[in-house]
Write an enzyme that holds these catalytic residues in place. Structure first.
Site, PDB file in Angstrom:
ATOM      1  N   LYS B  79      38.639  69.068  17.887  1.00  0.00           N
ATOM      2  CA  LYS B  79      39.052  68.100  18.913  1.00  0.00           C
ATOM      3  C   LYS B  79      39.601  68.848  20.124  1.00  0.00           C
ATOM      4  O   LYS B  79      40.270  69.879  19.977  1.00  0.00           O
ATOM      5  CB  LYS B  79      40.113  67.172  18.317  1.00  0.00           C
ATOM      6  N   SER B 154      41.787  58.114  18.651  1.00  0.00           N
ATOM      7  CA  SER B 154      41.360  58.953  19.757  1.00  0.00           C
ATOM      8  C   SER B 154      40.417  60.070  19.334  1.00  0.00           C
ATOM      9  O   SER B 154      39.736  60.653  20.177  1.00  0.00           O
ATOM     10  CB  SER B 154      42.584  59.571  20.445  1.00  0.00           C
ATOM     11  N   SER B 178      44.670  57.982  14.827  1.00  0.00           N
ATOM     12  CA  SER B 178      43.573  58.597  15.579  1.00  0.00           C
ATOM     13  C   SER B 178      42.572  59.385  14.752  1.00  0.00           C
ATOM     14  O   SER B 178      41.510  59.741  15.252  1.00  0.00           O
ATOM     15  CB  SER B 178      44.128  59.512  16.676  1.00  0.00           C
TER      16      SER B 178
END
Lengths: 475, 492
Positions: B79, B154, B178
């Site tokens: 990420k 997210s 997330s």
């Protein structure tokens, strides 16, 4: 109406830890800009702080020396504000649970003693420095100082004169330097103060509106600024004006304070607990250990020098004025030098030479054993006092070994009385005018004759012996 | 050869057995990204050159007989809020559009040491603020099951890259759901670890007291394997717990007979879509058939979880995001009048709407005069939420719940209604507030044939137990093996 000055201080001292408060970077002063930095202290995205335990240890030490209560469960808080020298845009500090509270320090001004209350001491990180580059007309940021650990020592508004403030700052500096927690170098900014000043009618107990002078870094400037500001406020009030709560700037060249363009009073720092650090618990055991390993503070030392060594208050005060001077003195005594003589050497010859050579106490690199040996030579009648002074200078400047130096340069005292007598006979013979003067009651002439004898003997005779023989011969 | 039906552990074994080389595998995945990512937009940065170089190095070390880890040589992705030295780490924001960190996050270091091949950095909601990956400066990520729909967020890029076969596994971060929610939306498995189990050093902070890095994979075993590599104490993170890395030995076999699974009935009431509720209830039946005891309970206080979460997370975020001031790195507006102008214009230009909204919210709740009413009160509620979970775990080994109230919705459908978006976090945020672990695994399909996940929640450091239950479920079911068209058609 008469007005009374009221002052409160927030003193910032940089701690003498080797590394910064939340990372492993050096705290050393100077260094090319931005060379003492890493991702942590320069506030890169994603970094986290790790508390330097030494900072807590030093804070506890300072707190105990200043008679504070030590907070057992400590927390850090974030103080949020934007400024280019603050790379995270928040300063990690302590608002809700500062490490020390409710302390006091005794000061003395003109023989009157009083206590100054310590409201709190908290740990925090220093910010960087902005440097204006006039060549390119731009401002540059040096983050070297970012993350250097600070203690903020907040006093109660207990001061009633600039003299009291000076006495407190001097004492505070002595204590902190003795503790080894800070070098308190004002010229390098490792000790600086925010000064809050107000005035109130004499006899009143209601504090007036205060103004603040930030980042003051000389005792002299603080002293003058307090007197200026107090007079300014008094005049304002006497003329029916009002003091505005504001931050003012001290201009040393103009010897006056000026209002700063500042919205600081409206600033909301949005303090909240620092989520990246765990609470720091300080155990009873830790406090006890710290107490037991505390170095002797100047006041206790001074008292001990008087009671144990029979020195005068004055001498004891001079010797303890600095940790490193006291260290040399105690070293000499430990090596067998008599305290009286050690005191004379240290406060006399040594301090004179220090000032001649601009040597700072922390730079002292003199072998106490050699001073003790020198004292012994005087006591044993091997050299006289004047010779001792010259030898001391050799020891101080070049690290000479006193015994060898005296030997190699033939400075030892003459034991041969007949040589002294024959020299005196020569001096009498070649100075008939002085003999006559002496016999006519001119005492000065006697001194001249002693001097001539000593000179001929290269100063190696005992002046008392010369005195005695000369007197006898002139009778 | 197709590798899409293979897990990371299987591929790691194949590399070890010399059935395939890490370089070959890496090249296949790079090809796959090139073909697929224009549809999915899971990647912000693809580092083909770096990945191939790493693969060569790792392969050479394996050939020399070195044992790096069970996942050595397997290509994965990270990420974009986890720092990778010299590789763009943008956090999905214009603010950090050019930020290349001078250091590696601890998790990145640990993965590199374990022989991971990093393909690149994954798309995400800006600064991890959002539940759909629509707030990314680099454009929304698209769900491989239906590219009209969101991936969740997210960590949308992290979930979508695994679901589309662009990466074998990935790292995400979870502040309020997330990792778990995009796993549910994309039909993959993920773990939000106990707070303090994985070092946060190098994770660009959103809400420091809630953030945790965790794995996303094809199945729970892969996730457990990754977690065993990245977890364990790190001296650089003061909030990292002083304990060894998590050990999942013996978690993948054996049964779960006698395990007690709690069902919080208030999690299955109003607001939960029927097409989501049904697969989760069926999963409860599956657990029952596997020998688990099912007990009903209530965790009432979690009704306050969303406001508590948004007060605390935004407060911390407002401070954490202050360092992006245009001075040191990242975006700075040119031709500014003065310092304040630099601050105002740079931050106005470079932060997106959602980030600005949360900074304002956070600044407000920390302001003097409001601090006690909001921030302090939220801290107290947080403590009560933690207590209510502690109470629940007196009665059961773990709790089962939905992950999100809906399946993945259409891109743009909710983006104008932040409140509705926040309510989507209802089943996940209380886990972060309590600092406990949560696992998200696929358990069926809902409306429009979109994946549905379920969540298993346990007490601190109960990851092995959660993994054991999840593995038993996956041994008994095939939901995690279902393939979308990208998986099926993938070259890799």
């Amino acid at each position: 109406m008469n007005y009374q000055t009221v002052v409160g201080l927030e003193v910032h001292v940089e701690l003498a830890t080797k590394t910064k408060i939340f990372c492993g970077c050096t705290t050393e002063f100077g260094g090319e800009p931005n060379t003492h930095v890493c991702p942590v202290c320069s506030g890169m995205p994603g970094v986290l702080p790790v508390l330097n335990k030494k900072v807590v240890e030093y804070a506890v030490r300072a707190g105990l020396a200043l008679n504070c209560d030590i907070t057992r469960v400590n927390k850090f808080d974030r103080k949020n504000y934007f400024y280019p020298d603050l790379p995270k845009a928040y300063q990690v500090s302590q608002l809700y649970l500062p490490i020390c509270r409710n302390g006091k320090v005794e000061i003395e001004v003109d023989g009157v003693k009083k206590y100054i209350g310590i409201h709190e001491i908290h740990m925090e990180e220093d910010a960087g420095k902005l440097v204006h580059d006039p060549w390119d007309d731009c401002t540059l940021v040096d983050y070297n100082r970012c993350g250097v650990p600070l203690l903020e020592i907040v006093s109660e508004p207990d001061f009633r004169s600039a003299d009291e403030v000076t006495a407190y700052l001097t004492k505070l500096r002595d204590i902190l330097m003795y503790l080894g927690v800070s070098d308190c170098k004002m010229q390098e900014g490792s000790m600086r103060a925010d000064v809050n000043i107000s005035v109130m009618p004499v006899g009143s107990s209601k504090l007036g509106t205060r103004t603040e002078l930030k980042n003051m870094n000389s005792f002299k400037a603080i002293y003058r600024a307090i007197n200026y500001e107090s007079a300014r406020q008094t005049e304002l009030l006497e003329n029916g004006g009002k003091v505005i709560q504001e931050t003012r700037r001290w201009d040393a060249n103009k010897d006056a304070t000026f209002a700063m363009r500042s919205k600081e009073n409206a600033q909301d720092y949005r303090y909240f607990p620092e989520p990246d650090l765990l609470p720091v618990e300080i155990s009873e055991e830790w406090i006890e250990n710290t107490k037991n390993t505390m170095p002797e503070l100047p006041e206790a030392k001074r008292a001990r020098y008087v009671s144990e060594y029979g020195l005068s208050e004055y001498d004891a005060g001079v010797l303890t004025s600095d940790r490193d001077i006291a260290r040399v003195f105690e070293g000499v005594v430990a090596k067998g030098g008599s305290p009286r003589e050690a005191c004379n050497m240290v406060t006399g010859e040594m301090m004179k030479l220090m000032s001649e050579t601009s040597t700072l106490p922390e730079e002292l690199n003199i072998d106490a054993g050699k001073i003790a040996a020198l004292i012994k030579m005087v006591a044993d009648g091997k050299i006289n006092r004047n010779t001792a002074k010259d030898v001391f200078a050799e020891v101080f400047r070049y690290g000479a070994d006193p015994v060898r130096y005296v030997e190699e340069n033939g400075l030892g005292m003459l034991n041969d009385i007949s040589l002294v007598e024959s020299t005196i006979d020569d001096v009498i013979a070649s100075n008939p005018k002085s003999i006559e003067d002496y016999k006519n009651g001119k005492e000065k002439a006697f001194g001249f004759l002693v001097g001539q004898t000593m000179k001929t003997l290269n100063g190696r005779a005992d002046p008392q012996t010369v005195n005695d023989i000369l007197k006898k011969k002139l009778q | 050869m197709s590798f899409n039906n293979k897990t990371a552990l299987e591929l790691g074994q194949m590399i070890k057995n010399r059935e395939i080389s890490s370089v070959e595998l890496t090249r296949a995945f790079i090809d796959n990204i090139e073909k697929t990512d224009k549809d999915i937009n899971a990647f912000i940065t693809v580092d083909a050159e770096g990945a191939l170089k790493t693969a060569e190095d790792v392969q050479a070390r394996i050939d020399a007989g070195e044992h790096l880890s069970a996942l050595a040589g397997v290509p994965m992705a990270i990420k974009d809020n986890i720092c990778t030295k010299g590789m763009l780490t943008s956090c999905g924001s214009k603010m950090l559009y050019n930020f290349k960190p001078p250091y590696n996050a601890t998790v990145a270091d640990r993965l590199y040491s374990a022989g991971a091949v990093v393909l690149g950095k994954l798309n995400m909601d800006e600064f991890a603020m959002g539940g759909s990956t629509e707030t990314s400066y680099f454009g929304a990520a698209r769900n491989p099951w239906d590219t009209e729909r969101v991936t969740g967020g997210s960590s949308g890029g992290s979930a979508a890259s695994v679901a589309s076969g662009e990466a074998v596994y990935s790292l995400g971060s979870d502040t309020g759901g997330s990792i778990r929610q995009p796993c549910s939306f994309c039909g993959v498995s993920g773990i939000k670890p106990t707070y303090g189990a994985v070092s946060r050093y190098g994770l660009v902070a959103f809400a420091s007291s809630l953030d945790q890095i965790g794995p996303i994979g094809r199945d729970i075993k892969d996730c457990a394997q990754v977690l065993s590599i990245i977890s364990g104490h790190d001296a650089k993170d003061s909030t990292s717990i002083k304990t060894a890395s998590l050990d999942f030995g013996g978690c993948f076999e054996g049964d779960i007979k006698g395990m007690t699974i709690g069902v919080p009935v208030n999690y299955f009431g109003d607001g939960l879509d029927e097409d989501v509720k049904e697969p989760v209830l069926k999963a409860i039946d599956t657990f029952k058939s596997l020998g688990a005891n099912i007990t009903e309970l209530e965790i009432k206080i979690t009704d306050y979880a969303i406001p508590t979460y948004y007060v605390l997370a935004c407060a911390e975020a407002s401070s954490n995001l202050s360092r992006y001031d245009g001075i040191k790195y990242g975006y700075r507006r040119k031709d500014c009048e003065n310092l304040l102008d630099v601050y105002y214009t740079s931050r106005s230009d470079a932060f997106g709407m959602e980030v600005k909204r949360r900074i304002m919210l956070g600044s407000f709740v920390l302001s003097s005069g409001y601090y006690d009413a909001y921030y302090n009160k939220a801290l107290k509620v947080r403590r009560l939420i933690k207590n209510s979970f502690d109470d629940a775990f007196e009665k059961c080994d773990m709790i089962i719940s939905p992950v999100a109230p809906t399946v993945a919705y259409k891109i743009g459908e909710n983006s104008s209604d932040p409140l509705k978006m926040y309510l989507g976090d209802i089943y996940t945020v209380s886990v972060n507030l309590a600092g406990i672990p949560g696992v998200s695994i696929p358990c069926g399909f809902g409306a429009n044939n979109m994946p549905v996940g379920m969540q298993l929640i346990g007490k601190s450091f109960s990851e092995p137990k959660l993994v054991k239950a999840a593995a038993a479920f996956q041994n008994a079911t095939d939901f995690h093996k279902m393939q979308n068209k990208y998986m099926k058609g993938g070259r890799a």
